[in-house]
Scaffold this active site. Structure first.
Site, PDB file in Angstrom:
ATOM      1  N   GLU A 188       0.626  -1.445   0.126  1.00 45.58           N
ATOM      2  CA  GLU A 188       0.307  -0.267   0.337  1.00 45.58           C
ATOM      3  C   GLU A 188       1.284   1.215   0.027  1.00 45.58           C
ATOM      4  O   GLU A 188       0.392   2.149   0.189  1.00 45.58           O
ATOM      5  CB  GLU A 188      -1.080  -0.083   0.906  1.00 45.58           C
ATOM      6  CG  GLU A 188      -0.511   0.292   2.706  1.00 45.58           C
ATOM      7  CD  GLU A 188      -1.319  -0.558   3.393  1.00 45.58           C
ATOM      8  OE1 GLU A 188      -2.700   0.075   3.833  1.00 45.58           O
ATOM      9  OE2 GLU A 188      -1.826  -0.992   4.227  1.00 45.58           O
ATOM     10  N   HIS A 248      -3.108  -9.590  12.417  1.00 51.83           N
ATOM     11  CA  HIS A 248      -2.138  -8.517  11.719  1.00 51.83           C
ATOM     12  C   HIS A 248      -1.384  -7.877  12.340  1.00 51.83           C
ATOM     13  O   HIS A 248      -2.632  -6.669  13.712  1.00 51.83           O
ATOM     14  CB  HIS A 248      -3.573  -7.678  10.642  1.00 51.83           C
ATOM     15  CG  HIS A 248      -2.596  -6.975  10.615  1.00 51.83           C
ATOM     16  ND1 HIS A 248      -1.314  -6.274   9.881  1.00 51.83           N
ATOM     17  CD2 HIS A 248      -3.792  -4.930  10.438  1.00 51.83           C
ATOM     18  CE1 HIS A 248      -1.655  -4.854   9.376  1.00 51.83           C
ATOM     19  NE2 HIS A 248      -2.834  -4.228  10.304  1.00 51.83           N
ATOM     20  N   CYS A 289      -3.325  -3.693   4.585  1.00 54.07           N
ATOM     21  CA  CYS A 289      -2.792  -4.650   4.515  1.00 54.07           C
ATOM     22  C   CYS A 289      -3.382  -6.191   4.381  1.00 54.07           C
ATOM     23  O   CYS A 289      -2.104  -7.086   4.960  1.00 54.07           O
ATOM     24  CB  CYS A 289      -2.158  -4.336   6.704  1.00 54.07           C
ATOM     25  SG  CYS A 289      -1.886  -3.170   7.121  1.00 54.07           S
TER      26      CYS A 289
HETATM   27  P1  HMG Z   1      -3.422   6.795  21.209  1.00 55.85           P
HETATM   28  O1  HMG Z   1      -4.975   7.775  21.564  1.00 55.85           O
HETATM   29  O2  HMG Z   1      -2.123   8.193  21.379  1.00 55.85           O
HETATM   30  O3  HMG Z   1      -3.413   5.980  22.244  1.00 55.85           O
HETATM   31  O4  HMG Z   1      -3.773   6.066  19.953  1.00 55.85           O
HETATM   32  P2  HMG Z   1      -4.654   5.916  23.492  1.00 55.85           P
HETATM   33  O5  HMG Z   1      -4.442   7.094  24.551  1.00 55.85           O
HETATM   34  O6  HMG Z   1      -6.306   4.680  23.417  1.00 55.85           O
HETATM   35  O7  HMG Z   1      -3.695   5.171  24.467  1.00 55.85           O
HETATM   36  C1  HMG Z   1      -3.235   3.647  23.875  1.00 55.85           C
HETATM   37  C2  HMG Z   1      -3.059   2.411  25.337  1.00 55.85           C
HETATM   38  O8  HMG Z   1      -1.859   3.055  26.240  1.00 55.85           O
HETATM   39  C3  HMG Z   1      -4.273   2.551  25.762  1.00 55.85           C
HETATM   40  O9  HMG Z   1      -4.758   1.607  26.330  1.00 55.85           O
HETATM   41  C4  HMG Z   1      -3.962   3.319  27.178  1.00 55.85           C
HETATM   42  O10 HMG Z   1      -4.553   3.392  28.396  1.00 55.85           O
HETATM   43  C5  HMG Z   1      -2.537   2.599  27.655  1.00 55.85           C
HETATM   44  P3  HMG Z   1      -6.203   0.780  26.100  1.00 55.85           P
HETATM   45  O11 HMG Z   1      -7.023   1.198  26.408  1.00 55.85           O
HETATM   46  O12 HMG Z   1      -6.121   0.343  24.550  1.00 55.85           O
HETATM   47  O13 HMG Z   1      -5.729  -0.863  26.840  1.00 55.85           O
HETATM   48  N1  HMG Z   1      -1.351   4.041  28.069  1.00 55.85           N
HETATM   49  C6  HMG Z   1      -0.421   4.059  28.435  1.00 55.85           C
HETATM   50  N2  HMG Z   1       0.120   2.834  29.222  1.00 55.85           N
HETATM   51  C7  HMG Z   1       1.325   3.029  30.061  1.00 55.85           C
HETATM   52  N3  HMG Z   1       0.553   4.138  31.078  1.00 55.85           N
HETATM   53  C8  HMG Z   1       0.727   4.522  30.239  1.00 55.85           C
HETATM   54  C9  HMG Z   1      -0.580   5.295  29.195  1.00 55.85           C
HETATM   55  N4  HMG Z   1      -0.701   6.502  28.701  1.00 55.85           N
HETATM   56  C10 HMG Z   1      -2.198   5.318  27.721  1.00 55.85           C
HETATM   57  N5  HMG Z   1       1.654   6.431  30.437  1.00 55.85           N
HETATM   58  C11 HMG Z   1      -4.055   4.526  18.582  1.00 55.85           C
HETATM   59  C12 HMG Z   1      -3.288   4.306  20.442  1.00 55.85           C
HETATM   60  C13 HMG Z   1      -3.891   3.173  18.680  1.00 55.85           C
HETATM   61  C14 HMG Z   1      -5.134   4.877  18.360  1.00 55.85           C
HETATM   62  C15 HMG Z   1      -2.264   5.059  18.025  1.00 55.85           C
HETATM   63  O14 HMG Z   1      -1.488   4.340  18.103  1.00 55.85           O
HETATM   64  C16 HMG Z   1      -3.370   4.825  16.093  1.00 55.85           C
HETATM   65  O15 HMG Z   1      -3.851   5.618  15.190  1.00 55.85           O
HETATM   66  N6  HMG Z   1      -2.240   4.133  15.434  1.00 55.85           N
HETATM   67  C17 HMG Z   1      -3.264   3.536  14.191  1.00 55.85           C
HETATM   68  C18 HMG Z   1      -4.012   2.976  14.462  1.00 55.85           C
HETATM   69  C19 HMG Z   1      -4.249   1.655  14.137  1.00 55.85           C
HETATM   70  O16 HMG Z   1      -3.248   0.754  14.569  1.00 55.85           O
HETATM   71  N7  HMG Z   1      -5.271   1.198  13.949  1.00 55.85           N
HETATM   72  C20 HMG Z   1      -5.083  -0.322  14.342  1.00 55.85           C
HETATM   73  C21 HMG Z   1      -6.187  -0.932  14.133  1.00 55.85           C
HETATM   74  S1  HMG Z   1      -5.758  -0.408  11.860  1.00 55.85           S
HETATM   75  C22 HMG Z   1      -5.172  -1.884  11.305  1.00 55.85           C
HETATM   76  O17 HMG Z   1      -4.896  -2.422  12.496  1.00 55.85           O
HETATM   77  C23 HMG Z   1      -5.071  -1.543   9.855  1.00 55.85           C
HETATM   78  C24 HMG Z   1      -3.518  -0.796  10.016  1.00 55.85           C
HETATM   79  O18 HMG Z   1      -2.724  -1.659   9.983  1.00 55.85           O
HETATM   80  C25 HMG Z   1      -3.896  -0.412   8.146  1.00 55.85           C
HETATM   81  C26 HMG Z   1      -3.956  -1.415   7.033  1.00 55.85           C
HETATM   82  O19 HMG Z   1      -4.762  -2.417   6.877  1.00 55.85           O
HETATM   83  O20 HMG Z   1      -3.346  -0.664   6.261  1.00 55.85           O
HETATM   84  C27 HMG Z   1      -3.399   0.256  10.358  1.00 55.85           C
END
Ligand code: HMG
Length: 408
Positions: free
Chosen positions: A79, A233, A111
């Site tokens: 991609e 994935h 992906c």
């Molecule tokens: P965010 O909003 O910055 O993070 O982004 P958050 O506030 O949701 O925190 C993440 C986790 O860390 C949470 O845990 C928090 O509690 C924890 P959870 O609620 O998940 O259990 N946390 C802490 N833990 C310990 N100490 C601390 C602390 N602070 C917070 N101090 C997000 C997270 C994954 C949304 C972001 O990184 C993102 O947008 N990533 C990109 C999108 C993504 O990976 N999506 C996954 C599914 S889609 C997919 O897999 C397809 C893809 O590969 C693309 C394709 O297909 O081409 C992405």
């Protein structure tokens, strides 16, 4: 007839960023990256790497000991494509000097296209068992500096030879599918970085997993306990744990911490130290599992969930072959991951913001640590690739022999 993975290999860039450095630069608690999303390190491509060089470097290893004449199809899954028209498979076919009586094609569905490539390859080999298919999945995950997705970035490629002589894994033909038109993650043609609704994407991923599993169960009557290990994935390693707990809940299986550890943890390690590599991510997870020295996986049943945003999912199974370690190149892979040079935050930003000129004028990239192939520059809107002499690969500041993959 058994059909599946005869060889499989992986390539990652020679550079990476420790997420401790990123946490400092972004003023974020490192525990959020390390525990919250489960990431420690991310691979970062140098200006002379792209999806073609990463893919060709992975494929070079996958083709070791494979008779090239049998390869009559090359499927490139990405991609992060470099051209709207020409398939990346053609550049790779040229760099690897594959026979000219060959079909070459590029596939896309976020992906998940590497998994569709795998199932198309199985069908090709079922019809023509004397033929082999080379699949190359290669990607660079880019979300943008300072975005929530940034700590999940990564890069890498996996290459697999699919044949009727699977040394590594026999892949089942039954697949549970799910497709739904959603906007969780996408990249319009005019952007270099993905747009993402992060939290929504996690929900959509989990729903796709559930739907794929239901479809798979209807088709096969399979139960959760049929599988010894699971590969998901992996956009970030904690997603694998979330996914497995979600699936177990659907099945009303209460997993002990030990079962969770045994069933998914071995597949997460490489993702944790490499980051997301989109199409390659699921198969990097498989290599992470297969490379575990303490596990004898002969005969083990592995369940796979492939997810591509937008979205499409696929659930399928495979059986690890007796003697599978002979089809792997684990030591080289471990060394590749270990020997990546750590970038400072400033160097990471410099690599990240480097862009090839869009005016088509001649441009040469500076030489960095690469594998056997590198992107030498651009001329007349054409990317120029070079073969790096073996003794110079993975070392910096060395000159290279010109290898014109694109017509000058
Ligand atoms: P965010 O909003 O910055 O993070 O982004 P958050 O506030 O949701 O925190 C993440 C986790 O860390 C949470 O845990 C928090 O509690 C924890 P959870 O609620 O998940 O259990 N946390 C802490 N833990 C310990 N100490 C601390 C602390 N602070 C917070 N101090 C997000 C997270 C994954 C949304 C972001 O990184 C993102 O947008 N990533 C990109 C999108 C993504 O990976 N999506 C996954 C599914 S889609 C997919 O897999 C397809 C893809 O590969 C693309 C394709 O297909 O081409 C992405």
């Amino acid at each position: 007839m058994k059909i599946g993975i005869e060889t499989i290999s992986m390539y990652v860039p020679g550079y990476g960023l420790d997420l401790r450095e990123l946490a400092k630069a972004r003023n974020v608690d490192y525990a959020k990256y390390h525990q919250g999303i489960g990431q420690e390190f991310m691979s970062v491509p140098s200006p002379d790497e792209d999806v073609i060089t990463m893919g060709a470097n992975a494929a070079l290893q996958a083709l070791e000991g494979v008779e090239r004449e049998a390869i009559q199809t090359v499927i490139f899954a990405t991609e992060s494509g470099i051209d709207q028209s020409k398939a990346g498979a053609i550049y790779i076919h040229h760099l690897l000097d594959l026979p000219s009586n060959c079909r070459t094609v590029e596939m896309k569905q976020a992906c998940c296209s590497s998994t569709s490539a795998l199932h198309f390859a199985l069908a090709t080999v079922a019809l023509k068992p004397e033929q082999k298919v080379l699949i190359v999945a290669s990607d660079e995950a880019r979300y943008g500096l300072g975005t929530a997705g940034e700590p999940t970035q990564g890069a890498g490629a996996v290459a697999m030879v699919i044949s009727a002589h699977p040394k590594v894994m026999e892949v089942d033909v039954d697949v549970g599918y799910f497709t739904e038109d959603v906007m969780d993650f996408w990249r319009p043609n005019y952007l270099d970085e993905a747009l993402v609704d992060g939290k929504y994407s996690i929900k959509v991923y989990l729903n796709a997993l559930e739907q794929c599993w239901n479809h798979y169960q209807q088709a096969t009557g399979a139960i959760f306990e049929d599988f010894d290990h699971f590969c998901y994935h992996l956009p970030f390693s904690r997603m694998g744990l979330k996914a497995h707990l979600h699936l177990a809940r659907q099945e009303k299986s209460s997993l002990s911490a030990r079962e969770l550890q045994q069933q998914v943890e071995p597949s997460l390690h490489y993702n944790r130290i490499n980051g997301n590599a989109y199409t390659a991510s699921l198969y990097i997870g498989l290599l992470s599992l297969l490379d575990q020295p303490q596990l004898n996986l002969e005969g083990a049943r592995v369940g796979f969930f492939s997810y591509g945003s937008g979205c499409m999912g696929a659930f399928f199974g495979g059986t690890v072959m007796a003697g599978y370690r002979e089809g792997l190149n684990s030591e080289a892979r471990i060394a590749l991951l270990r020997d990546r040079r750590r970038l400072s935050y400033e160097e990471y930003e410099e690599f990240y913001t480097h862009a090839l000129p869009e005016n088509g004028h001649a441009y040469r990239t500076r030489r960095h640590r690469t594998g056997a192939f590198r992107l030498a520059g651009v001329e007349n809107h054409q990317r120029i690739y070079e073969r790096v002499p073996v003794q110079m690969a993975a070392h910096s500041d060395a000159s290279t022999r010109a290898y014109a993959a694109a017509p000058a």
